[in-house]
Design a protein around this motif. Sequence first.
Motif, PDB file in Angstrom:
ATOM      1  N   SER A 153       0.840  -1.201   0.000  1.00 18.69           N
ATOM      2  CA  SER A 153       0.000   0.000   0.000  1.00 18.69           C
ATOM      3  C   SER A 153       0.875   1.251   0.000  1.00 18.69           C
ATOM      4  CB  SER A 153      -0.898   0.009   1.231  1.00 18.69           C
ATOM      5  OG  SER A 153      -1.820  -1.052   1.186  1.00 18.69           O
ATOM      6  N   ARG A 154       0.535   2.140  -0.946  1.00 19.91           N
ATOM      7  CA  ARG A 154       1.235   3.430  -1.111  1.00 19.91           C
ATOM      8  C   ARG A 154       2.691   3.289  -1.559  1.00 19.91           C
ATOM      9  NH1 ARG A 154      -2.490   7.359   0.621  1.00 19.91           N
ATOM     10  NH2 ARG A 154      -4.421   6.165   0.929  1.00 19.91           N
ATOM     11  N   GLN A 173      -4.675  -4.176  -5.800  1.00 22.27           N
ATOM     12  CA  GLN A 173      -5.190  -2.940  -5.215  1.00 22.27           C
ATOM     13  C   GLN A 173      -6.621  -3.115  -4.723  1.00 22.27           C
ATOM     14  OE1 GLN A 173      -3.679   1.102  -6.972  1.00 22.27           O
ATOM     15  NE2 GLN A 173      -4.230  -0.225  -8.685  1.00 22.27           N
ATOM     16  N   ASP A 174      -7.440  -3.762  -5.549  1.00 25.73           N
ATOM     17  CA  ASP A 174      -8.838  -3.991  -5.163  1.00 25.73           C
ATOM     18  C   ASP A 174      -8.916  -4.891  -3.930  1.00 25.73           C
ATOM     19  OD1 ASP A 174      -9.651  -2.449  -7.313  1.00 25.73           O
ATOM     20  OD2 ASP A 174      -9.898  -4.186  -8.653  1.00 25.73           O
ATOM     21  N   GLU A 175      -8.049  -5.900  -3.902  1.00 20.88           N
ATOM     22  CA  GLU A 175      -8.057  -6.814  -2.762  1.00 20.88           C
ATOM     23  C   GLU A 175      -7.640  -6.099  -1.479  1.00 20.88           C
ATOM     24  OE1 GLU A 175      -5.517 -10.059  -3.814  1.00 20.88           O
ATOM     25  OE2 GLU A 175      -6.569 -10.438  -5.707  1.00 20.88           O
ATOM     26  N   LEU A 176      -6.681  -5.177  -1.598  1.00 23.51           N
ATOM     27  CA  LEU A 176      -6.183  -4.465  -0.429  1.00 23.51           C
ATOM     28  C   LEU A 176      -7.096  -3.313  -0.023  1.00 23.51           C
ATOM     29  CD1 LEU A 176      -2.366  -4.209  -1.314  1.00 23.51           C
ATOM     30  CD2 LEU A 176      -3.459  -5.830   0.239  1.00 23.51           C
ATOM     31  N   GLY A 177      -7.871  -2.816  -0.994  1.00 24.68           N
ATOM     32  CA  GLY A 177      -8.691  -1.642  -0.723  1.00 24.68           C
ATOM     33  C   GLY A 177      -7.859  -0.402  -0.508  1.00 24.68           C
ATOM     34  N   ASP A 178      -6.694  -0.372  -1.156  1.00 25.79           N
ATOM     35  CA  ASP A 178      -5.795   0.774  -1.005  1.00 25.79           C
ATOM     36  C   ASP A 178      -5.011   0.943  -2.300  1.00 25.79           C
ATOM     37  OD1 ASP A 178      -4.483   2.907   0.070  1.00 25.79           O
ATOM     38  OD2 ASP A 178      -3.732   1.845   1.839  1.00 25.79           O
ATOM     39  N   THR A 179      -4.290   2.022  -2.396  1.00 22.73           N
ATOM     40  CA  THR A 179      -3.599   2.370  -3.632  1.00 22.73           C
ATOM     41  C   THR A 179      -2.175   1.818  -3.658  1.00 22.73           C
ATOM     42  OG1 THR A 179      -4.872   4.401  -3.873  1.00 22.73           O
ATOM     43  CG2 THR A 179      -2.781   4.287  -5.065  1.00 22.73           C
ATOM     44  N   ILE A 180      -1.829   1.202  -4.791  1.00 22.09           N
ATOM     45  CA  ILE A 180      -0.436   0.917  -5.132  1.00 22.09           C
ATOM     46  C   ILE A 180      -0.088   1.867  -6.271  1.00 22.09           C
ATOM     47  CG2 ILE A 180       1.203  -0.784  -5.985  1.00 22.09           C
ATOM     48  CD1 ILE A 180      -0.643  -2.970  -4.875  1.00 22.09           C
ATOM     49  N   ILE A 181       0.963   2.618  -6.121  1.00 25.13           N
ATOM     50  CA  ILE A 181       1.330   3.604  -7.148  1.00 25.13           C
ATOM     51  C   ILE A 181       2.055   2.872  -8.274  1.00 25.13           C
ATOM     52  CG2 ILE A 181       2.562   5.744  -7.621  1.00 25.13           C
ATOM     53  CD1 ILE A 181       2.372   6.303  -4.556  1.00 25.13           C
ATOM     54  N   LEU A 182       1.365   2.707  -9.393  1.00 25.32           N
ATOM     55  CA  LEU A 182       1.921   1.954 -10.520  1.00 25.32           C
ATOM     56  C   LEU A 182       2.546   2.906 -11.531  1.00 25.32           C
ATOM     57  CD1 LEU A 182      -0.923  -0.679 -11.076  1.00 25.32           C
ATOM     58  CD2 LEU A 182       1.173  -0.885  -9.704  1.00 25.32           C
ATOM     59  N   LYS A 183       3.780   2.650 -11.847  1.00 25.57           N
ATOM     60  CA  LYS A 183       4.493   3.416 -12.866  1.00 25.57           C
ATOM     61  C   LYS A 183       4.670   2.517 -14.087  1.00 25.57           C
ATOM     62  CE  LYS A 183       5.297   7.204 -10.489  1.00 25.57           C
ATOM     63  NZ  LYS A 183       4.788   8.521 -10.919  1.00 25.57           N
ATOM     64  N   PRO A 184       3.834   2.714 -15.130  1.00 26.29           N
ATOM     65  CA  PRO A 184       3.886   1.813 -16.282  1.00 26.29           C
ATOM     66  C   PRO A 184       5.140   2.002 -17.120  1.00 26.29           C
ATOM     67  CG  PRO A 184       2.320   3.593 -16.666  1.00 26.29           C
ATOM     68  CD  PRO A 184       2.778   3.742 -15.246  1.00 26.29           C
ATOM     69  N   LEU A 185       5.709   0.882 -17.551  1.00 29.53           N
ATOM     70  CA  LEU A 185       6.878   0.890 -18.436  1.00 29.53           C
ATOM     71  C   LEU A 185       6.479   0.402 -19.812  1.00 29.53           C
ATOM     72  CD1 LEU A 185       9.481  -0.736 -16.001  1.00 29.53           C
ATOM     73  CD2 LEU A 185       9.220   1.697 -16.523  1.00 29.53           C
ATOM     74  N   ASP A 186       7.156   0.910 -20.826  1.00 28.71           N
ATOM     75  CA  ASP A 186       6.890   0.477 -22.199  1.00 28.71           C
ATOM     76  C   ASP A 186       7.472  -0.908 -22.446  1.00 28.71           C
ATOM     77  OD1 ASP A 186       5.610   2.855 -22.765  1.00 28.71           O
ATOM     78  OD2 ASP A 186       7.440   3.841 -23.480  1.00 28.71           O
ATOM     79  N   GLY A 187       7.025  -1.533 -23.525  1.00 27.78           N
ATOM     80  CA  GLY A 187       7.445  -2.886 -23.849  1.00 27.78           C
ATOM     81  C   GLY A 187       8.855  -3.001 -24.376  1.00 27.78           C
ATOM     82  N   ASN A 188       9.559  -1.878 -24.562  1.00 26.63           N
ATOM     83  CA  ASN A 188      10.946  -1.958 -25.034  1.00 26.63           C
ATOM     84  C   ASN A 188      11.940  -2.066 -23.889  1.00 26.63           C
ATOM     85  OD1 ASN A 188      10.687   0.611 -24.038  1.00 26.63           O
ATOM     86  ND2 ASN A 188      11.353   1.670 -25.883  1.00 26.63           N
ATOM     87  N   ILE A 189      11.430  -2.151 -22.644  1.00 34.58           N
ATOM     88  CA  ILE A 189      12.291  -2.359 -21.480  1.00 34.58           C
ATOM     89  C   ILE A 189      12.034  -3.763 -20.960  1.00 34.58           C
ATOM     90  CG2 ILE A 189      12.928  -1.542 -19.182  1.00 34.58           C
ATOM     91  CD1 ILE A 189      11.804   1.178 -19.923  1.00 34.58           C
ATOM     92  N   ILE A 190      13.002  -4.637 -21.097  1.00 37.67           N
ATOM     93  CA  ILE A 190      12.790  -6.033 -20.711  1.00 37.67           C
ATOM     94  C   ILE A 190      12.888  -6.183 -19.200  1.00 37.67           C
ATOM     95  CG2 ILE A 190      13.655  -6.871 -22.931  1.00 37.67           C
ATOM     96  CD1 ILE A 190      16.239  -7.672 -21.501  1.00 37.67           C
ATOM     97  N   PRO A 191      12.250  -7.228 -18.627  1.00 37.60           N
ATOM     98  CA  PRO A 191      12.292  -7.427 -17.173  1.00 37.60           C
ATOM     99  C   PRO A 191      13.695  -7.448 -16.588  1.00 37.60           C
ATOM    100  CG  PRO A 191      10.640  -8.860 -18.142  1.00 37.60           C
ATOM    101  CD  PRO A 191      11.360  -8.209 -19.286  1.00 37.60           C
ATOM    102  N   GLU A 192      14.654  -7.996 -17.320  1.00 36.96           N
ATOM    103  CA  GLU A 192      16.019  -8.070 -16.805  1.00 36.96           C
ATOM    104  C   GLU A 192      16.606  -6.672 -16.589  1.00 36.96           C
ATOM    105  OE1 GLU A 192      18.293 -10.626 -19.300  1.00 36.96           O
ATOM    106  OE2 GLU A 192      17.138 -12.397 -18.758  1.00 36.96           O
ATOM    107  N   ASP A 193      16.237  -5.732 -17.466  1.00 37.73           N
ATOM    108  CA  ASP A 193      16.713  -4.357 -17.289  1.00 37.73           C
ATOM    109  C   ASP A 193      16.090  -3.707 -16.065  1.00 37.73           C
ATOM    110  OD1 ASP A 193      18.311  -4.503 -19.522  1.00 37.73           O
ATOM    111  OD2 ASP A 193      16.834  -3.609 -20.871  1.00 37.73           O
TER     112      ASP A 193
END
Length: 468
Positions: A153-154, A173-193
């Motif tokens: 949360s937060r 977030q819905d399960e917790l009933g609180d906010t997780i601040i999500l910062k979306p990344l584009d698909g050109n950044i692989i998980p390893e990076d």
Amino acid sequence: MFSTYSCQNTKSKDNNVVGKAVEKKQNDLGEILKAKKLTILAENSATSYFIYRGHKMGLEYEILNEFAKEIGVKLEIKVVQDLDNIINQLNDGEGDVIACNYTVTKDRRNKIDFTKPIMRTSQVLVQRKPDNWRTIRKSIWEKELIRDPAQLSRKTIHVWKNSSYYDRLVNLQDELGDTIILKPLDGNIIPEDVIEMVSQGFIDYTVVDENVALINQRYYTNVDTELELSVKQRIAFGVRKQSPLLRKRLNAWLDDFMKTSTFNYIKYKYLNNTSNVSKSKSEYSSIKGTKISPYDDIIKDVSAKYGWDWRLIAALIYQESKFKLGQESWAGAYGLMQFMPTTGPSFNVFPDSPPAVQIDGGIRKIIKDYKEWESIPDTVQRIKFAMATYNAGLGHVLDAQRLASKYGKDPLVWDDNVEVYIKHLSNPKYYHDPVCYYGYMRGSETFNYVRSIFIRYTEYKTAFPIES
């Protein structure tokens, strides 16, 4: 300056190295078998596919390479730079199979089909251990880490927007009933990076699949991946809905292959073997490095002198010697460019010549072979004739060209024309033909030689783009 050697097709400004713009094809198994080529759409990662010292590696690559061998086709890899587009690329016919540690989701199943799962894995939180974690007991520093999803949360989490990870965090977030601040990344950044970004302190948290986390945790030892955020999810290969026969054949093969020691070894090799993690992070890896071989600087300098694309020359050298300076074949061919003892001295190349001299001599030999084919109007096809000549000698290629003309094929085109008859030169029906003057040869070697070089060149171009 030999600008034609840059491997651009003279018939069109927009054509790439293989000579034709990519056509949108809905290939199924029959078309793949006919073309003798299976194209996979992969990401540049240890779980999917990467190049190390010119050698192709990756968990999913090795699995699909075994499948390609089983059905008698070559495996071609197209590295996808932006995973946000991968489903469109599959459905547009740019590849036949998605292989990028792809999670099966309901939304994706609406757009493509999936094979049977090759593994099951959960999503885990990637977080950084305290700076002093090595000097204090784990029971102490663990208290500073998140061990319960409710603690998110937060918190700010950077994660690929079009991934199952992002969807899971939205649901959490819905399960917790609180906010997780999500910062979306584009698909050109692989998980390893993104894992590396956590390790270096640029971001605090991300979410990846556990198998990816385990591979990278052996390299980034200061990250923790113990908190699971999902149930076990299926990882599978993606296939077009218009390719049901390919999916059926691949599934039938996977049923048997996944019971073999080979499959278990491939999984162990990438999920448990630390040395392969190190390879994926090496300066000679297409993931983190900028080099194909120890001789890149020499290859670049000498290739530039003659106006050739250094990645094409690198693909040729790998085919000849796998970048092993002291390589010697059963026939006595030596060095990086595998000169025969009767030919090398003509180009001032000897077994003890330094790499720069060997590479310079090899390129001069290719230029000489290229000039033998002034009648070929298309530069890409002409280079393929030159490569075939480098491998087999001019006489045998001339025999194949005359056979192609006799049997109604285009003698000025290598692909699917003259290459067909170079293969036939191991068959007495053809090498005893009156139009053939040079007799028997193992034509399948030259056929595969040219194809392998150009497949590898295409892969090198994607993994190692020319610096601007």
